[in-house]
Design a protein around this motif. Structure first.
Motif, PDB file in Angstrom:
ATOM      1  N   VAL A 131      98.545 -16.756  36.511  1.00  0.00           N
ATOM      2  CA  VAL A 131      99.516 -16.798  37.609  1.00  0.00           C
ATOM      3  C   VAL A 131     100.445 -15.599  37.450  1.00  0.00           C
ATOM      4  N   ALA A 132     100.625 -14.861  38.537  1.00  0.00           N
ATOM      5  CA  ALA A 132     101.538 -13.714  38.537  1.00  0.00           C
ATOM      6  C   ALA A 132     102.807 -14.084  39.298  1.00  0.00           C
ATOM      7  N   GLN A 133     103.937 -13.678  38.760  1.00  0.00           N
ATOM      8  CA  GLN A 133     105.208 -13.896  39.442  1.00  0.00           C
ATOM      9  C   GLN A 133     106.195 -12.817  39.019  1.00  0.00           C
ATOM     10  N   ILE A 134     107.214 -12.640  39.831  1.00  0.00           N
ATOM     11  CA  ILE A 134     108.263 -11.671  39.550  1.00  0.00           C
ATOM     12  C   ILE A 134     109.591 -12.357  39.836  1.00  0.00           C
ATOM     13  N   ARG A 135     110.615 -12.021  39.093  1.00  0.00           N
ATOM     14  CA  ARG A 135     111.927 -12.665  39.276  1.00  0.00           C
ATOM     15  C   ARG A 135     112.888 -11.721  39.992  1.00  0.00           C
ATOM     16  N   VAL A 136     113.621 -12.296  40.945  1.00  0.00           N
ATOM     17  CA  VAL A 136     114.686 -11.592  41.652  1.00  0.00           C
ATOM     18  C   VAL A 136     115.855 -12.554  41.749  1.00  0.00           C
ATOM     19  N   ASN A 137     117.021 -12.121  41.279  1.00  0.00           N
ATOM     20  CA  ASN A 137     118.217 -12.980  41.254  1.00  0.00           C
ATOM     21  C   ASN A 137     117.933 -14.317  40.578  1.00  0.00           C
ATOM     22  N   SER A 138     117.235 -14.259  39.462  1.00  0.00           N
ATOM     23  CA  SER A 138     116.889 -15.428  38.630  1.00  0.00           C
ATOM     24  C   SER A 138     115.924 -16.401  39.304  1.00  0.00           C
ATOM     25  N   LYS A 139     115.356 -16.011  40.437  1.00  0.00           N
ATOM     26  CA  LYS A 139     114.403 -16.888  41.130  1.00  0.00           C
ATOM     27  C   LYS A 139     113.005 -16.283  41.058  1.00  0.00           C
ATOM     28  N   PRO A 140     112.007 -17.091  40.672  1.00  0.00           N
ATOM     29  CA  PRO A 140     110.649 -16.556  40.611  1.00  0.00           C
ATOM     30  C   PRO A 140     110.041 -16.427  42.008  1.00  0.00           C
ATOM     31  N   ILE A 141     109.316 -15.346  42.212  1.00  0.00           N
ATOM     32  CA  ILE A 141     108.564 -15.150  43.455  1.00  0.00           C
ATOM     33  C   ILE A 141     107.086 -15.190  43.077  1.00  0.00           C
ATOM     34  N   TYR A 142     106.379 -16.121  43.648  1.00  0.00           N
ATOM     35  CA  TYR A 142     104.975 -16.356  43.351  1.00  0.00           C
ATOM     36  C   TYR A 142     104.132 -15.228  43.949  1.00  0.00           C
ATOM     37  N   LEU A 143     103.250 -14.645  43.129  1.00  0.00           N
ATOM     38  CA  LEU A 143     102.400 -13.541  43.587  1.00  0.00           C
ATOM     39  C   LEU A 143     100.923 -13.913  43.689  1.00  0.00           C
ATOM     40  N   GLY A 144     100.549 -15.058  43.151  1.00  0.00           N
ATOM     41  CA  GLY A 144      99.154 -15.494  43.286  1.00  0.00           C
ATOM     42  C   GLY A 144      98.537 -15.968  41.986  1.00  0.00           C
ATOM     43  N   ARG A 145      97.313 -16.517  42.128  1.00  0.00           N
ATOM     44  CA  ARG A 145      96.503 -16.975  40.992  1.00  0.00           C
ATOM     45  C   ARG A 145      95.312 -16.048  40.849  1.00  0.00           C
ATOM     46  N   PHE A 146      94.919 -15.790  39.603  1.00  0.00           N
ATOM     47  CA  PHE A 146      93.859 -14.814  39.357  1.00  0.00           C
ATOM     48  C   PHE A 146      92.950 -15.283  38.232  1.00  0.00           C
ATOM     49  N   ASP A 147      91.725 -14.796  38.279  1.00  0.00           N
ATOM     50  CA  ASP A 147      90.746 -15.172  37.265  1.00  0.00           C
ATOM     51  C   ASP A 147      90.955 -14.427  35.950  1.00  0.00           C
ATOM     52  N   SER A 148      91.530 -13.224  36.007  1.00  0.00           N
ATOM     53  CA  SER A 148      91.721 -12.452  34.781  1.00  0.00           C
ATOM     54  C   SER A 148      93.188 -12.040  34.634  1.00  0.00           C
ATOM     55  N   GLU A 149      93.565 -11.804  33.411  1.00  0.00           N
ATOM     56  CA  GLU A 149      94.931 -11.349  33.126  1.00  0.00           C
ATOM     57  C   GLU A 149      95.181  -9.976  33.747  1.00  0.00           C
ATOM     58  N   GLU A 150      94.163  -9.126  33.741  1.00  0.00           N
ATOM     59  CA  GLU A 150      94.299  -7.782  34.300  1.00  0.00           C
ATOM     60  C   GLU A 150      94.631  -7.821  35.795  1.00  0.00           C
ATOM     61  N   GLU A 151      93.972  -8.725  36.530  1.00  0.00           N
ATOM     62  CA  GLU A 151      94.249  -8.856  37.965  1.00  0.00           C
ATOM     63  C   GLU A 151      95.679  -9.355  38.201  1.00  0.00           C
ATOM     64  N   ALA A 152      96.098 -10.314  37.412  1.00  0.00           N
ATOM     65  CA  ALA A 152      97.459 -10.852  37.547  1.00  0.00           C
ATOM     66  C   ALA A 152      98.488  -9.780  37.200  1.00  0.00           C
ATOM     67  N   ARG A 153      98.228  -9.034  36.159  1.00  0.00           N
ATOM     68  CA  ARG A 153      99.133  -7.948  35.757  1.00  0.00           C
ATOM     69  C   ARG A 153      99.203  -6.889  36.842  1.00  0.00           C
ATOM     70  N   LEU A 154      98.082  -6.556  37.451  1.00  0.00           N
ATOM     71  CA  LEU A 154      98.051  -5.568  38.535  1.00  0.00           C
ATOM     72  C   LEU A 154      98.852  -6.059  39.739  1.00  0.00           C
ATOM     73  N   ALA A 155      98.769  -7.336  40.051  1.00  0.00           N
ATOM     74  CA  ALA A 155      99.556  -7.902  41.159  1.00  0.00           C
ATOM     75  C   ALA A 155     101.053  -7.757  40.867  1.00  0.00           C
ATOM     76  N   TYR A 156     101.452  -8.001  39.613  1.00  0.00           N
ATOM     77  CA  TYR A 156     102.851  -7.849  39.221  1.00  0.00           C
ATOM     78  C   TYR A 156     103.291  -6.394  39.352  1.00  0.00           C
ATOM     79  N   LEU A 157     102.487  -5.478  38.831  1.00  0.00           N
ATOM     80  CA  LEU A 157     102.843  -4.055  38.880  1.00  0.00           C
ATOM     81  C   LEU A 157     102.901  -3.532  40.314  1.00  0.00           C
ATOM     82  N   THR A 158     102.075  -4.087  41.202  1.00  0.00           N
ATOM     83  CA  THR A 158     102.099  -3.707  42.611  1.00  0.00           C
ATOM     84  C   THR A 158     103.374  -4.220  43.288  1.00  0.00           C
ATOM     85  N   ALA A 159     103.829  -5.390  42.911  1.00  0.00           N
ATOM     86  CA  ALA A 159     105.036  -5.973  43.506  1.00  0.00           C
ATOM     87  C   ALA A 159     106.326  -5.393  42.928  1.00  0.00           C
ATOM     88  N   LYS A 160     106.265  -4.859  41.715  1.00  0.00           N
ATOM     89  CA  LYS A 160     107.471  -4.367  41.038  1.00  0.00           C
ATOM     90  C   LYS A 160     108.245  -3.325  41.851  1.00  0.00           C
TER      91      LYS A 160
END
Length: 159
Positions: free
Chosen positions: A123-152
């Motif tokens: 599961v990928a998520q990013i925090r803004v003002n102490s609140k998590p923003i859901y970015l999605g579910r992924f089969d691999s850690e690399e895909e989840a990490r890429l989703a986070y880096l894209t949202a950053k």
């Protein structure tokens, strides 16, 4: 050198080399003189020195260059952030005022994802003002990490 006062003591710091810092020593037995301050490294990897009480070198360097800034304000809105994430690079061009949240945005090794054992997905998520923003579910850690880096860049602009 930049000359300034801190905790009722006169200091001077080299403009180009933040590790070259001196304190004016007023003694009763000898004439007053400048003494080079020794730096220590704490367990988190930051340089610190003793000027009345313990001070982090990056805060002293920033204060020397920006004396309007309140060095004694240790609130969550008054952090000094190292742009390049190197805690020992205290060049003034590498330092900036940040909130606690902005400072955490600039951390190395932040994964932005975790393994959810119930759904057996990353599961990928990013925090803004102490609140998590859901970015999605992924089969691999690399895909989840890429989703986070894209949202950053979208959620943490200019950091």
């Amino acid at each position: 050198y930049i000359y300034f006062e801190l905790n009722d003591r006169k200091l001077k710091i080299n403009r180009e080399n933040s590790e070259d810092i001196w304190i004016w020593r007023e003694t009763k037995t000898k004439p007053p003189y400048w003494k080079r301050l020794g730096l220590n490294i704490n367990t988190a990897g930051y340089f610190y020195l003793h000027i009345g009480n313990k001070k982090m070198l990056h805060r002293v360097v920033f204060y020397a260059h920006n004396q309007y800034w309140d060095i004694d304000d240790s609130s969550k809105l008054n952090f000094i952030d190292h742009r390049d994430q190197n805690r020992q690079n205290n060049n003034i061009n590498n330092l900036r005022i940040a909130t606690n949240q902005q400072n955490s945005w600039n951390m190395k090794n932040v994964r932005g994802c975790y393994w959810n054992k119930h759904i057996k997905k990353w599961v990928a998520q990013i925090r803004v003002n102490s609140k998590p923003i859901y970015l999605g579910r992924f089969d691999s850690e690399e895909e989840a990490r890429l989703a986070y880096l894209t949202a950053k860049p979208k959620y943490h602009p200019n950091w």
